[in-house]
Design an enzyme around this catalytic site. Structure first.
Site, mmCIF file in Angstrom:
data_model
loop_
_atom_site.group_PDB
_atom_site.id
_atom_site.type_symbol
_atom_site.label_atom_id
_atom_site.label_comp_id
_atom_site.label_asym_id
_atom_site.label_seq_id
_atom_site.Cartn_x
_atom_site.Cartn_y
_atom_site.Cartn_z
ATOM 1 N NE ARG A 38 5.563 -1.702 -0.077
ATOM 2 C CZ ARG A 38 5.501 -0.374 -0.734
ATOM 3 N NH1 ARG A 38 5.635 0.563 0.222
ATOM 4 N NH2 ARG A 38 5.123 -0.436 -2.069
ATOM 5 C CD GLU A 50 0.287 -7.041 -5.017
ATOM 6 O OE1 GLU A 50 -0.557 -6.664 -5.730
ATOM 7 O OE2 GLU A 50 1.428 -6.602 -4.687
ATOM 8 C CG LEU A 93 -11.824 -5.011 1.360
ATOM 9 C CD1 LEU A 93 -10.668 -6.026 1.595
ATOM 10 C CD2 LEU A 93 -10.943 -3.822 0.920
ATOM 11 C CE1 TYR A 133 1.072 -5.723 -10.195
ATOM 12 C CE2 TYR A 133 -0.689 -6.608 -8.952
ATOM 13 C CZ TYR A 133 0.238 -5.976 -8.805
ATOM 14 O OH TYR A 133 0.694 -5.072 -7.596
ATOM 15 C CG ASP A 151 0.234 -1.865 -10.680
ATOM 16 O OD1 ASP A 151 0.874 -1.247 -11.424
ATOM 17 O OD2 ASP A 151 -0.183 -1.864 -9.521
#
Length: 378
Positions: A38, A50, A93, A133, A151
């Site tokens: 951000r 995302e 991840l 999305y 989402d």
């Protein structure tokens, strides 16, 4: 986002919409978390974040995102990177198809769009791995286009705001939510609004025990008014993961470990790991079920003991794993390309799925204090 079947939805009036926008954005300005993606509106950074956040918690993603950005600070750097290097940066991840699709898509952006993330819905949704999305998030957050980004958090919030009893696991429900999102997202501060709804779902309108007393738009929430917020959203329970018995082999040749690259399709597609055999029945002698695999390769293995057993859960499978030690006694031919020997110090250069990282850890714990066949094998 492409042509879709028209969904008929009862939309809220303008007064309700204005109240929610104003209250939610004011709350977001005061309460939003300081997250590394951000810091600016770089579409590449937003895109990467995302993709990482799919099926992964924010707290887990933050350190991965920061390391990934240090290694690949811009889209061109990622596009020019070797796949093994990219997979290694993603290691831990999971869901590696995400980063493979991302890697492929940024290459397309370099080749087709001169290295700039496209800013039109049709172009963005054509990129590999970018669904509605993710496209909505990129377009609204990076380019401030009034595009919905729906989402799981958003679907939960909308279910409660409008007291919707539709099953959120169904595509038709998602489409209904997208229509609502398109109506609610404002022409200005579109990205902030979408993030505000997500933030509300993450911090206040939580799956269990929502903090309705802290909600900035509580007065307009139909579920709260009806006292049914704990019952929403509705979601059909998914089938439990199918149990699968698996043998994984820890095969050594001196200081080298034998690796197998999995098939280019299916579970853990294209990833390096240890030799693996699924759908194994109970073995009287450890290693029996996987022996034919090595015989075909011209490898003759002396089996040791079971190093340990553990479980690993994928979205649709629960692996019940037995890790078996082995020592190569003879080799009759060269290994094909999907097999390779690596030295211990080379292991950190490759990316391994968590299921194999657990196996490495288990084997390492057994290396100390062993004697006889165990000591020779490990």
């Amino acid at each position: 986002m492409g042509r879709k079947k028209e969904i008929i939805v009862s939309l809220p009036d303008q007064a309700w919409t204005d109240h929610v926008r104003e209250g939610l954005l004011a709350w977001y300005d005061q309460n939003k978390r300081e997250l590394p993606w951000r810091k600016n509106k770089d579409p590449y950074r937003i895109w990467v974040s995302e993709i990482m956040l799919q099926q992964t918690r924010v707290d887990t993603v933050i350190p991965f995102f920061e390391r990934f950005m240090d290694k690949f600070p811009d889209l061109v750097a990622l596009a020019n990177a070797d796949e093994e290097e990219v997979l290694k940066a993603w290691e831990g991840l999971g869901y590696y198809s995400r980063v493979r699709n991302l890697h492929s898509a940024v290459k397309e952006v370099v080749a087709t769009y001169e290295g700039k993330v496209p800013s039109t819905p049709d172009a963005v949704t054509q990129l590999k791995g970018v669904g509605d999305y993710t496209a909505g998030a990129i377009l609204s957050i990076a380019f401030d286009q009034p595009t919905p980004a729906v989402d799981g958090n958003v679907m939960r919030v909308f279910s409660r705001w409008f007291a919707l009893w539709d099953d959120i696991a169904k595509l038709s429900t998602r489409r209904k939510m997208e229509v609502l999102g398109a109506h609610l997202v404002p022409a200005s501060r579109a990205g902030d609004f979408n993030q505000a709804v997500m933030e509300l779902g993450a911090l206040v309108c939580t799956p269990v025990n929502p903090k309705c007393i802290s909600c900035p738009v509580q007065a307009t929430c139909a579920a709260f008014d009806q006292g049914v917020q704990a019952e929403l959203p509705q979601k059909k329970k998914a089938k439990p993961p199918r149990p699968v018995h698996v043998s994984i082999a820890w095969i050594r040749r001196g200081e080298q470990i034998l690796l197998q690259r999995r098939s280019s399709e299916g579970l853990l597609a294209g990833m390096w790991g240890l030799p693996t055999m699924e759908n194994v029945q109970d073995e009287v002698v450890p290693g029996d079920s996987i022996t034919p695999l090595f015989t075909e390769l011209g490898l003759f293995v002396e089996w040791g003991e079971v190093l340990g057993e553990y479980e690993h859960i994928f979205s649709h499978r629960r692996w019940h794993i037995r890790l078996v030690e082995g020592l190569i006694r003879d080799e009759k031919k060269d290994l094909p390309g999907e097999w390779r020997w690596i030295n211990e110090n080379e292991r950190t250069q490759l990316a391994f799925p968590n299921v194999y990282r657990k196996a490495f850890s288990l084997a390492e714990k057994r290396r100390k204090g062993l004697s006889g066949i165990q000591g020779r094998l490990l």
